[in-house]
Design a protein around this motif. Structure first.
Motif, PDB file in Angstrom:
ATOM      1  N   SER A 102       0.785  -1.166  -0.055  1.00  0.00           N
ATOM      2  CA  SER A 102       0.005  -0.052   0.034  1.00  0.00           C
ATOM      3  C   SER A 102       0.701   1.063  -0.070  1.00  0.00           C
ATOM      4  N   SER A 103       1.957   1.126   0.124  1.00  0.00           N
ATOM      5  CA  SER A 103       3.158   2.370   0.037  1.00  0.00           C
ATOM      6  C   SER A 103       4.410   2.234  -0.787  1.00  0.00           C
ATOM      7  N   THR A 104       4.981   3.044  -0.725  1.00  0.00           N
ATOM      8  CA  THR A 104       6.597   3.013  -1.463  1.00  0.00           C
ATOM      9  C   THR A 104       7.438   2.499  -0.841  1.00  0.00           C
ATOM     10  N   THR A 105       7.038   2.151   0.591  1.00  0.00           N
ATOM     11  CA  THR A 105       7.921   1.310   1.329  1.00  0.00           C
ATOM     12  C   THR A 105       8.408  -0.103   1.138  1.00  0.00           C
ATOM     13  N   ALA A 106       9.449  -0.542   0.908  1.00  0.00           N
ATOM     14  CA  ALA A 106       9.508  -1.919   0.428  1.00  0.00           C
ATOM     15  C   ALA A 106       9.258  -2.878   1.612  1.00  0.00           C
TER      16      ALA A 106
ATOM     17  N   THR B 290      18.220  -9.047  -3.822  1.00  0.00           N
ATOM     18  CA  THR B 290      18.258  -7.451  -4.475  1.00  0.00           C
ATOM     19  C   THR B 290      16.896  -7.014  -4.532  1.00  0.00           C
ATOM     20  N   TYR B 291      16.668  -5.817  -3.798  1.00  0.00           N
ATOM     21  CA  TYR B 291      15.526  -5.085  -4.010  1.00  0.00           C
ATOM     22  C   TYR B 291      15.861  -4.209  -5.239  1.00  0.00           C
ATOM     23  N   LEU B 292      14.778  -4.252  -6.413  1.00  0.00           N
ATOM     24  CA  LEU B 292      15.246  -3.266  -7.565  1.00  0.00           C
ATOM     25  C   LEU B 292      14.445  -2.018  -7.307  1.00  0.00           C
ATOM     26  N   SER B 293      13.088  -2.005  -7.358  1.00  0.00           N
ATOM     27  CA  SER B 293      12.505  -0.692  -7.172  1.00  0.00           C
ATOM     28  C   SER B 293      11.056  -1.019  -7.041  1.00  0.00           C
ATOM     29  N   TYR B 294      10.160  -0.036  -7.131  1.00  0.00           N
ATOM     30  CA  TYR B 294       8.834  -0.287  -7.062  1.00  0.00           C
ATOM     31  C   TYR B 294       8.131   0.638  -8.159  1.00  0.00           C
ATOM     32  N   GLN B 295       6.796   0.303  -8.632  1.00  0.00           N
ATOM     33  CA  GLN B 295       6.120   0.673  -9.572  1.00  0.00           C
ATOM     34  C   GLN B 295       4.451   1.056  -9.297  1.00  0.00           C
TER      35      GLN B 295
END
Length: 181
Positions: free
Chosen positions: A33-37, A73-78
């Motif tokens: 629900s958020s941009t936080t991994a 590895t965490y890449l990013s969010y969309q």
């Protein structure tokens, strides 16, 4: 993307590991629900580097990759905003089986909680039948009302569409107008 669509596909490109190589199912797409991994606890690891989203959602998708020995590895969010849900709206009102000199049909409470209503969201289609004729002969309009002031005896079917073209059939009303002497 922050814009609405009827489907979205996210892809991870150029994933590699110079040492142990990638795991057999190295890709994870996690909804949050958020941009936080959110971490990988709810990962469903997959072999495909892409994932399609085809149901209504408004979420953040976080992407991870994993090598053959489990290094992450965490890449990013969309942000993914998909709207496949028809708009809402009450039945069309204002018709009747009695003759009148004019009739005004109205659709009330039309709304779309996702992509919003189309700027020309309403269609009123004349038909000789109570069976919905579809939207092929629609002349879409911004107004949620339509007035009939010429002589006619028809069934009018009403449709509502959202910004992405998802449709709702509202209902029909009989319209009987007589303005002849």
């Amino acid at each position: 993307s922050s814009s609405w669509a009827t489907s979205r596909t996210l892809s991870i490109s150029n994933a590699a590991d110079a040492h142990s190589g990638l795991a057999s199912s190295p890709y994870c797409f996690v909804s949050a629900s958020s941009t936080t991994a959110p971490g990988t606890g709810s990962c469903s690891w997959q072999s495909s580097a892409s994932k399609a989203y085809t149901s209504t959602t408004n979420t953040y998708i976080h992407a991870y990759i994993k090598d053959a020995v489990g290094n992450l590895t965490y890449l990013s969010y969309q942000q993914v905003k998909v709207d496949t849900t028809a708009p809402t709206g009450n039945n069309v009102t204002g018709g009747g089986s009695a003759w009148a000199t004019s009739r005004t049909l109205s659709i009330s409470s039309a709304a779309d909680a996702h992509s919003g209503l189309n700027s020309s969201a309403y269609c009123f289609v004349n038909s000789s039948s109570t069976t919905a004729p579809g939207t092929g002969s629609c002349s879409w309009q911004a107004a949620s009302t339509k007035s009939y002031t010429s002589t006619t005896n028809t069934y009018v079917h009403a449709y509502i569409r959202d910004a992405l073209g998802n449709l709702k059939y509202a209902s029909y009303q009989q319209v009987k107008v007589d303005v002849t002497n």
